[in-house]
Design an enzyme around this catalytic site. Structure first.
Site, short mmCIF file in Angstrom:
data_model
loop_
_atom_site.label_atom_id
_atom_site.label_comp_id
_atom_site.label_asym_id
_atom_site.label_seq_id
_atom_site.Cartn_x
_atom_site.Cartn_y
_atom_site.Cartn_z
N TYR A 1 4.53 6.68 9.84
CA TYR A 1 3.70 5.51 9.54
C TYR A 1 4.49 4.45 8.76
O TYR A 1 4.41 3.25 9.08
CB TYR A 1 2.45 5.95 8.76
CG TYR A 1 1.39 4.88 8.69
CD1 TYR A 1 0.49 4.69 9.74
CD2 TYR A 1 1.28 4.06 7.57
CE1 TYR A 1 -0.48 3.70 9.69
CE2 TYR A 1 0.31 3.07 7.50
CZ TYR A 1 -0.56 2.90 8.56
OH TYR A 1 -1.52 1.91 8.51
N HIS B 1 0.85 -1.20 0.00
CA HIS B 1 0.00 0.00 0.00
C HIS B 1 0.88 1.24 0.00
O HIS B 1 1.75 1.39 0.85
CB HIS B 1 -0.91 0.03 1.23
CG HIS B 1 -2.03 -0.97 1.17
ND1 HIS B 1 -3.22 -0.80 1.82
CD2 HIS B 1 -2.14 -2.15 0.51
CE1 HIS B 1 -4.01 -1.83 1.58
NE2 HIS B 1 -3.37 -2.68 0.80
N PRO C 1 -2.84 0.19 18.97
CA PRO C 1 -2.62 -0.26 17.59
C PRO C 1 -2.87 0.79 16.50
O PRO C 1 -2.61 0.52 15.32
CB PRO C 1 -3.60 -1.43 17.44
CG PRO C 1 -4.62 -1.24 18.50
CD PRO C 1 -3.95 -0.51 19.61
N TYR D 1 -8.69 5.19 7.97
CA TYR D 1 -8.75 5.56 9.39
C TYR D 1 -9.84 6.63 9.50
O TYR D 1 -9.67 7.73 8.99
CB TYR D 1 -7.42 6.13 9.87
CG TYR D 1 -6.32 5.09 10.03
CD1 TYR D 1 -5.58 4.65 8.94
CD2 TYR D 1 -6.02 4.57 11.28
CE1 TYR D 1 -4.58 3.70 9.09
CE2 TYR D 1 -5.02 3.62 11.45
CZ TYR D 1 -4.30 3.18 10.35
OH TYR D 1 -3.32 2.25 10.50
N LYS E 1 2.28 -0.02 15.00
CA LYS E 1 3.72 -0.02 15.29
C LYS E 1 4.22 -1.23 16.11
O LYS E 1 5.42 -1.47 16.16
CB LYS E 1 4.08 1.25 16.07
CG LYS E 1 4.11 2.50 15.22
CD LYS E 1 5.39 2.57 14.40
CE LYS E 1 5.28 3.50 13.21
NZ LYS E 1 4.84 2.87 11.97
P1 RFL Z 1 3.91 -11.65 21.28
O1 RFL Z 1 3.40 -11.67 19.86
O2 RFL Z 1 2.94 -11.42 22.37
O3 RFL Z 1 4.67 -13.02 21.49
C1 RFL Z 1 5.08 -13.45 22.77
C2 RFL Z 1 5.14 -14.97 22.78
O4 RFL Z 1 5.64 -15.40 24.03
C3 RFL Z 1 4.87 -16.48 24.50
N1 RFL Z 1 5.00 -16.54 25.96
C4 RFL Z 1 5.80 -17.40 26.62
N2 RFL Z 1 6.63 -18.35 26.16
C5 RFL Z 1 7.32 -19.07 27.09
N3 RFL Z 1 7.22 -18.86 28.41
C6 RFL Z 1 6.41 -17.90 28.91
N4 RFL Z 1 6.33 -17.69 30.22
C7 RFL Z 1 5.65 -17.12 27.99
N5 RFL Z 1 4.77 -16.12 28.12
C8 RFL Z 1 4.38 -15.78 26.89
C9 RFL Z 1 3.47 -16.19 24.00
O5 RFL Z 1 2.68 -17.37 23.92
C10 RFL Z 1 3.76 -15.59 22.61
O6 RFL Z 1 3.78 -16.56 21.60
O7 RFL Z 1 5.07 -10.54 21.47
P2 RFL Z 1 6.17 -10.00 20.43
O8 RFL Z 1 6.92 -11.11 19.79
O9 RFL Z 1 6.91 -8.97 21.18
O10 RFL Z 1 5.33 -9.31 19.26
C11 RFL Z 1 4.58 -8.15 19.46
C12 RFL Z 1 3.38 -8.11 18.51
O11 RFL Z 1 2.68 -9.34 18.60
C13 RFL Z 1 2.44 -6.94 18.83
O12 RFL Z 1 3.17 -5.79 19.14
C14 RFL Z 1 1.50 -6.62 17.64
O13 RFL Z 1 0.58 -7.64 17.41
C15 RFL Z 1 0.77 -5.31 17.89
N6 RFL Z 1 -0.19 -4.97 16.83
C16 RFL Z 1 0.23 -4.40 15.63
N7 RFL Z 1 1.54 -4.21 15.39
C17 RFL Z 1 1.96 -3.73 14.17
O14 RFL Z 1 3.16 -3.54 13.98
N8 RFL Z 1 1.08 -3.45 13.13
C18 RFL Z 1 -0.26 -3.63 13.30
O15 RFL Z 1 -1.02 -3.43 12.34
C19 RFL Z 1 -0.74 -4.09 14.59
N9 RFL Z 1 -2.04 -4.28 14.80
C20 RFL Z 1 -1.56 -5.22 17.01
C21 RFL Z 1 -2.47 -4.86 15.98
C22 RFL Z 1 -2.02 -5.85 18.17
C23 RFL Z 1 -3.37 -6.10 18.30
N10 RFL Z 1 -3.78 -6.75 19.47
C24 RFL Z 1 -4.51 -7.94 19.45
C25 RFL Z 1 -3.19 -6.34 20.74
C26 RFL Z 1 -3.81 -5.09 16.11
C27 RFL Z 1 -4.28 -5.68 17.28
C28 RFL Z 1 -5.76 -5.86 17.40
C1 PHB Z 2 -4.72 -4.58 10.85
O1 PHB Z 2 -4.89 -4.78 9.63
O2 PHB Z 2 -4.86 -5.49 11.68
C2 PHB Z 2 -4.35 -3.23 11.33
C3 PHB Z 2 -4.16 -2.21 10.42
C4 PHB Z 2 -3.82 -0.93 10.87
C5 PHB Z 2 -3.70 -0.69 12.22
C6 PHB Z 2 -3.90 -1.71 13.14
C7 PHB Z 2 -4.24 -2.98 12.69
O3 PHB Z 2 -3.39 0.56 12.65
#
Ligand code: RFL
Ligand code: PHB
Length: 391
Positions: free
Chosen positions: A385, A72, A293, A201, A297
């Protein structure tokens, strides 16, 4: 068991770190509390910065992303019934974002690691970190009921916000900065064609809405809700009514609807722990920081952290030089705080905070009009972004 770097957590941070270390000839073992199927099915992020895309390609795990992801070059800010395009590529010298689901990145990283013979222990229990403030740290855990001990030179705490790594740092040695927001996001996955070529957005008096995508057949939509809401308070018809209202335009644009097959509510918070290191324990990703989110980032910051950490570890094993490891926390935190600010700013500009604060609504509108009307302001949004340069 013995390895050079013990990695706790097989999320984006842990798996990408393992991959980068493997490429640098450093041995690592990944311990994950959940099963492979579960981590490969957890629905989370979708937006990868240009730098994250480049990194995945450089370490040889980008083939499927380049084929199935969607590049995009702009996003839309929608308010007052009108859309306004932010030309990300035009404003940043050609940089763009990739929409490719986090669990697809996870699948690609797990497959690559297992194929190259790297170790991931899934389903481990009772993980605890020992002696991280000495030169001989170890990780204790149970696998299939049996107690195990992994001795290592360093521990990477990549176990997310609720993991055990951060609390291992004595509370008197860490400082936590936090903010929670009075709203959450209801996220859905829908079987429908895309409603838009780019992410939307939307600011609306009823609350924020976001149109994202996953594939030509599956769309990802979010809407601001009360973080205490239960999912059964959001039957499909209520979701569509809100999305239609918040996304409505004066030019007859129509949201493409379809079967909703996944729903979830996430709370929104900002959080940072300082420092991101204690002795030979290094925290990376959500274990050290959380962003709301709205700026997309979280995953990208996790990737940025492990990029710094992997090269510092590689430098140590090449030359014995610990200077880059000693600088890890300060180096990572500079980018973390920039992303914290951007995520807080996007969140503040786009969400409804209180029911009765007409002054805030006018400020938000003034800010949005400035962002879409001023090249300088639009460039500031765009460069954050798509991701600021690494160094
Ligand atoms: P994670 O993905 O939480 O992975 C951590 C892993 O550790 C495991 N764990 C353990 N393992 C062993 N022993 C223990 N005691 C443990 N405790 C936990 C867990 O099972 C898991 O597998 O952390 P990590 O690797 O730092 O990654 C971070 C990302 O997952 C997170 O920041 C993003 O998902 C945030 N986020 C977004 N980030 C973006 O860059 N772009 C996006 O578009 C975006 N959209 C989002 C998001 C997060 C969302 N939610 C659900 C919070 C949209 C949403 C809705
Ligand atoms: C997504 O596609 O899950 C998504 C996109 C943009 C955001 C957060 C999540 O800012």
């Amino acid at each position: 068991m013995r390895t050079q770097v013990g990695i706790v957590g097989a999320g984006p941070a842990g798996l990408l770190l393992a991959r980068l270390l493997e490429r640098a000839g450093v041995d690592a073992v990944v311990l994950e509390s959940r099963g492979r199927e579960e981590i490969e099915a957890t629905i989370r992020a979708g937006v990868l910065e240009q730098g994250t895309v480049d990194m995945l390609n450089e370490c040889g795990v980008g083939t499927r992303m380049m084929r199935e992801g969607a590049l995009h070059r702009g996003i839309e800010l929608r308010f007052g019934g009108q859309g306004h395009r932010i030309d990300l590529a035009g404003l940043t010298g050609g940089r763009a974002i990739m929409v490719y689901a986090q669990h697809e990145v996870i699948k690609d990283l797990v497959a690559a690691r297992l194929e190259s013979g790297g170790k991931i222990h899934f389903g481990v229990e009772g993980v605890s970190l020992q002696d991280v403030d000495t030169r001989t740290p170890s990780i204790h855990f149970r696998k299939d009921g049996a107690g195990e001990r992994l001795e290592c030179d360093f521990v990477a705490g990549c176990d997310g916000f609720h993991g055990v790594s951060r609390p291992t740092v004595p509370s008197r040695l860490r400082r936590e900065f936090a903010r929670s927001y009075p709203f959450g996001w209801l996220g859905i996955l829908v079987e429908a064609p895309p409603s838009s070529d780019e992410l939307i957005y939307a600011w609306h008096e009823r609350g924020f809405a976001l149109v994202s995508t996953r594939s030509p057949q599956i769309q990802r939509l979010y809407l601001q809700c009360d973080p205490q809401d239960a999912l059964d308070e959001w039957p499909d018809e209520r979701i569509w009514t809100e999305l239609r209202a918040r996304l409505a335009t004066t030019d007859g644009w129509k949201l493409k609807e379809g079967r909703i097959f996944q729903k979830g509510i996430v709370a929104m918070r900002s959080f940072v722990v300082e420092p991101m290191q204690h002795g030979r324990l290094f925290l990376a990703g959500d274990a050290a920081h959380i962003v709301p989110p709205t700026g997309a980032k979280g995953l990208n910051l996790a990737a940025a952290d492990v990029r710094v950490l992997a090269s510092a570890l590689a430098a140590f094993y090449r030359s014995g030089d610990e200077a880059r490891l000693a600088a890890y926390s300060a180096t990572a935190l500079r980018r973390v705080w920039r992303a914290e600010h951007f995520s807080w700013w996007m969140t503040s500009m786009l969400h409804r905070f209180h029911d009765d604060d007409a002054f805030s609504l006018r400020l938000q509108r003034a800010q949005l009009e400035y962002v879409v009307g001023s090249k300088a302001a639009a460039t500031s949004l765009a460069e954050n972004y798509v991701g600021l340069p690494w160094d």
